[in-house]
Design a protein around this motif. Structure first.
Motif, PDB file in Angstrom:
ATOM      1  N   LYS A   8       0.836  -1.197   0.000  1.00 63.15           N
ATOM      2  CA  LYS A   8       0.000   0.000   0.000  1.00 63.15           C
ATOM      3  C   LYS A   8       0.876   1.253   0.000  1.00 63.15           C
ATOM      4  O   LYS A   8       0.640   2.193  -0.766  1.00 63.15           O
ATOM      5  N   ARG A   9       1.893   1.265   0.856  1.00 67.19           N
ATOM      6  CA  ARG A   9       2.786   2.425   0.925  1.00 67.19           C
ATOM      7  C   ARG A   9       3.605   2.561  -0.351  1.00 67.19           C
ATOM      8  O   ARG A   9       3.903   3.680  -0.787  1.00 67.19           O
ATOM      9  N   GLU A  10       3.979   1.458  -0.958  1.00 62.52           N
ATOM     10  CA  GLU A  10       4.706   1.498  -2.234  1.00 62.52           C
ATOM     11  C   GLU A  10       3.840   2.158  -3.307  1.00 62.52           C
ATOM     12  O   GLU A  10       4.319   2.988  -4.083  1.00 62.52           O
ATOM     13  N   ARG A  11       2.550   1.792  -3.337  1.00 57.13           N
ATOM     14  CA  ARG A  11       1.633   2.394  -4.311  1.00 57.13           C
ATOM     15  C   ARG A  11       1.485   3.888  -4.066  1.00 57.13           C
ATOM     16  O   ARG A  11       1.481   4.685  -5.008  1.00 57.13           O
ATOM     17  N   GLU A  12       1.356   4.269  -2.796  1.00 59.02           N
ATOM     18  CA  GLU A  12       1.244   5.691  -2.468  1.00 59.02           C
ATOM     19  C   GLU A  12       2.488   6.449  -2.928  1.00 59.02           C
ATOM     20  O   GLU A  12       2.386   7.543  -3.480  1.00 59.02           O
ATOM     21  N   PHE A  13       3.659   5.852  -2.705  1.00 61.07           N
ATOM     22  CA  PHE A  13       4.916   6.471  -3.106  1.00 61.07           C
ATOM     23  C   PHE A  13       4.947   6.685  -4.618  1.00 61.07           C
ATOM     24  O   PHE A  13       5.239   7.783  -5.104  1.00 61.07           O
ATOM     25  N   ALA A  34       8.414  12.457  -2.210  1.00 60.09           N
ATOM     26  CA  ALA A  34       7.394  11.410  -2.092  1.00 60.09           C
ATOM     27  C   ALA A  34       7.769  10.429  -0.981  1.00 60.09           C
ATOM     28  O   ALA A  34       6.920  10.028  -0.182  1.00 60.09           O
ATOM     29  N   ALA A  35       9.050  10.060  -0.907  1.00 63.24           N
ATOM     30  CA  ALA A  35       9.497   9.129   0.127  1.00 63.24           C
ATOM     31  C   ALA A  35       9.326   9.745   1.512  1.00 63.24           C
ATOM     32  O   ALA A  35       8.902   9.067   2.452  1.00 63.24           O
ATOM     33  N   ARG A  36       9.642  11.030   1.637  1.00 62.51           N
ATOM     34  CA  ARG A  36       9.487  11.679   2.938  1.00 62.51           C
ATOM     35  C   ARG A  36       8.024  11.707   3.381  1.00 62.51           C
ATOM     36  O   ARG A  36       7.711  11.483   4.545  1.00 62.51           O
ATOM     37  N   ILE A  37       7.142  12.001   2.448  1.00 67.60           N
ATOM     38  CA  ILE A  37       5.714  12.046   2.777  1.00 67.60           C
ATOM     39  C   ILE A  37       5.226  10.676   3.219  1.00 67.60           C
ATOM     40  O   ILE A  37       4.551  10.526   4.242  1.00 67.60           O
ATOM     41  N   VAL A  38       5.588   9.643   2.459  1.00 69.67           N
ATOM     42  CA  VAL A  38       5.133   8.285   2.792  1.00 69.67           C
ATOM     43  C   VAL A  38       5.762   7.823   4.105  1.00 69.67           C
ATOM     44  O   VAL A  38       5.099   7.201   4.936  1.00 69.67           O
ATOM     45  N   ASN A  39       7.029   8.137   4.318  1.00 67.31           N
ATOM     46  CA  ASN A  39       7.671   7.731   5.573  1.00 67.31           C
ATOM     47  C   ASN A  39       7.040   8.419   6.768  1.00 67.31           C
ATOM     48  O   ASN A  39       6.921   7.829   7.846  1.00 67.31           O
ATOM     49  N   LYS A  40       6.631   9.665   6.597  1.00 70.67           N
ATOM     50  CA  LYS A  40       5.956  10.369   7.688  1.00 70.67           C
ATOM     51  C   LYS A  40       4.613   9.686   7.993  1.00 70.67           C
ATOM     52  O   LYS A  40       4.240   9.521   9.157  1.00 70.67           O
ATOM     53  N   GLN A  41       3.902   9.279   6.947  1.00 73.93           N
ATOM     54  CA  GLN A  41       2.638   8.569   7.138  1.00 73.93           C
ATOM     55  C   GLN A  41       2.879   7.234   7.854  1.00 73.93           C
ATOM     56  O   GLN A  41       2.122   6.852   8.748  1.00 73.93           O
ATOM     57  N   ARG A  42       3.940   6.537   7.453  1.00 68.64           N
ATOM     58  CA  ARG A  42       4.278   5.256   8.085  1.00 68.64           C
ATOM     59  C   ARG A  42       4.584   5.449   9.562  1.00 68.64           C
ATOM     60  O   ARG A  42       4.152   4.665  10.406  1.00 68.64           O
ATOM     61  N   GLY A  46       2.580   4.065  12.983  1.00 73.05           N
ATOM     62  CA  GLY A  46       3.298   3.075  13.788  1.00 73.05           C
ATOM     63  C   GLY A  46       3.839   1.920  12.978  1.00 73.05           C
ATOM     64  O   GLY A  46       4.042   0.832  13.512  1.00 73.05           O
ATOM     65  N   GLU A  47       4.114   2.141  11.709  1.00 73.01           N
ATOM     66  CA  GLU A  47       4.591   1.071  10.834  1.00 73.01           C
ATOM     67  C   GLU A  47       6.113   1.029  10.724  1.00 73.01           C
ATOM     68  O   GLU A  47       6.656   0.204  10.017  1.00 73.01           O
ATOM     69  N   THR A  48       6.792   1.930  11.417  1.00 69.58           N
ATOM     70  CA  THR A  48       8.248   1.977  11.311  1.00 69.58           C
ATOM     71  C   THR A  48       8.888   1.394  12.557  1.00 69.58           C
ATOM     72  O   THR A  48       8.270   1.300  13.607  1.00 69.58           O
ATOM     73  N   GLN A  49      10.147   0.999  12.415  1.00 67.94           N
ATOM     74  CA  GLN A  49      10.921   0.523  13.547  1.00 67.94           C
ATOM     75  C   GLN A  49      11.834   1.649  13.986  1.00 67.94           C
ATOM     76  O   GLN A  49      12.437   2.318  13.162  1.00 67.94           O
ATOM     77  N   GLU A  50      11.940   1.836  15.281  1.00 65.33           N
ATOM     78  CA  GLU A  50      12.809   2.880  15.814  1.00 65.33           C
ATOM     79  C   GLU A  50      14.253   2.425  15.742  1.00 65.33           C
ATOM     80  O   GLU A  50      14.557   1.257  15.947  1.00 65.33           O
ATOM     81  N   ALA A  51      15.134   3.368  15.476  1.00 69.55           N
ATOM     82  CA  ALA A  51      16.557   3.079  15.501  1.00 69.55           C
ATOM     83  C   ALA A  51      16.964   2.838  16.951  1.00 69.55           C
ATOM     84  O   ALA A  51      16.398   3.433  17.863  1.00 69.55           O
ATOM     85  N   PRO A  52      17.945   1.963  17.183  1.00 69.22           N
ATOM     86  CA  PRO A  52      18.384   1.714  18.555  1.00 69.22           C
ATOM     87  C   PRO A  52      18.833   3.008  19.221  1.00 69.22           C
ATOM     88  O   PRO A  52      19.522   3.819  18.624  1.00 69.22           O
ATOM     89  N   GLY A  53      18.411   3.185  20.452  1.00 72.44           N
ATOM     90  CA  GLY A  53      18.801   4.370  21.204  1.00 72.44           C
ATOM     91  C   GLY A  53      17.890   5.568  21.019  1.00 72.44           C
ATOM     92  O   GLY A  53      18.039   6.573  21.683  1.00 72.44           O
ATOM     93  N   ARG A  54      16.952   5.494  20.110  1.00 72.86           N
ATOM     94  CA  ARG A  54      16.039   6.618  19.894  1.00 72.86           C
ATOM     95  C   ARG A  54      14.688   6.267  20.479  1.00 72.86           C
ATOM     96  O   ARG A  54      14.212   5.153  20.368  1.00 72.86           O
TER      97      ARG A  54
END
Length: 116
Positions: A8-13, A34-42, A46-54
């Motif tokens: 779904k996110r790939e299609r949006e991108f 486009a990637a920034r917009i989709v990543n912000k939506q992700r 809650g679809e993203t994984q946090e980087a260690p320590g953040r």
């Protein structure tokens, strides 16, 4: 798009990227925007994984209440505020604060003021 994005996110991108190219917006940076917009939506979904320590402020659990500390709101006091309130404490209360500080924040100025 980052690895692991849903179809779904790939299609949006791809849709955003195509729209930007057709409209002539963000010339040469269509895919980046486009990637920034989709990543912000992700991230918001809650679809993203946090980087260690953040840590995320919105998802961070509140700090557990300090158990029976002699100073109200101790966890939120600055070193200077704590130093100003130590005069009226007994030796046992100071020890309780010292133990708590050593186990949690380990602030050098507080530990020195408490005689650690």
């Amino acid at each position: 798009m980052p690895v692991g994005a849903s179809p779904k996110r790939e299609r949006e991108f791809r849709k955003l990227e195509k729209e930007f190219r057709q409209e002539g917006r963000y010339r040469g940076r269509e895919d980046e925007v486009a990637a920034r917009i989709v990543n912000k939506q992700r991230a918001r979904a809650g679809e993203t994984q946090e980087a260690p320590g953040r840590e995320r402020a919105a998802k961070t659990a509140p700090a557990p209440a300090a158990p029976d500390l002699p100073l109200a709101g101790y966890q939120h006091l600055t070193v200077a505020q704590i130093r100003g309130k130590l005069n009226g404490l007994s030796a046992a209360q100071r020890k309780r604060l010292r133990d708590y500080e050593a186990a949690h924040k380990k602030r050098k100025g507080v530990l020195q003021a408490l005689g650690a």
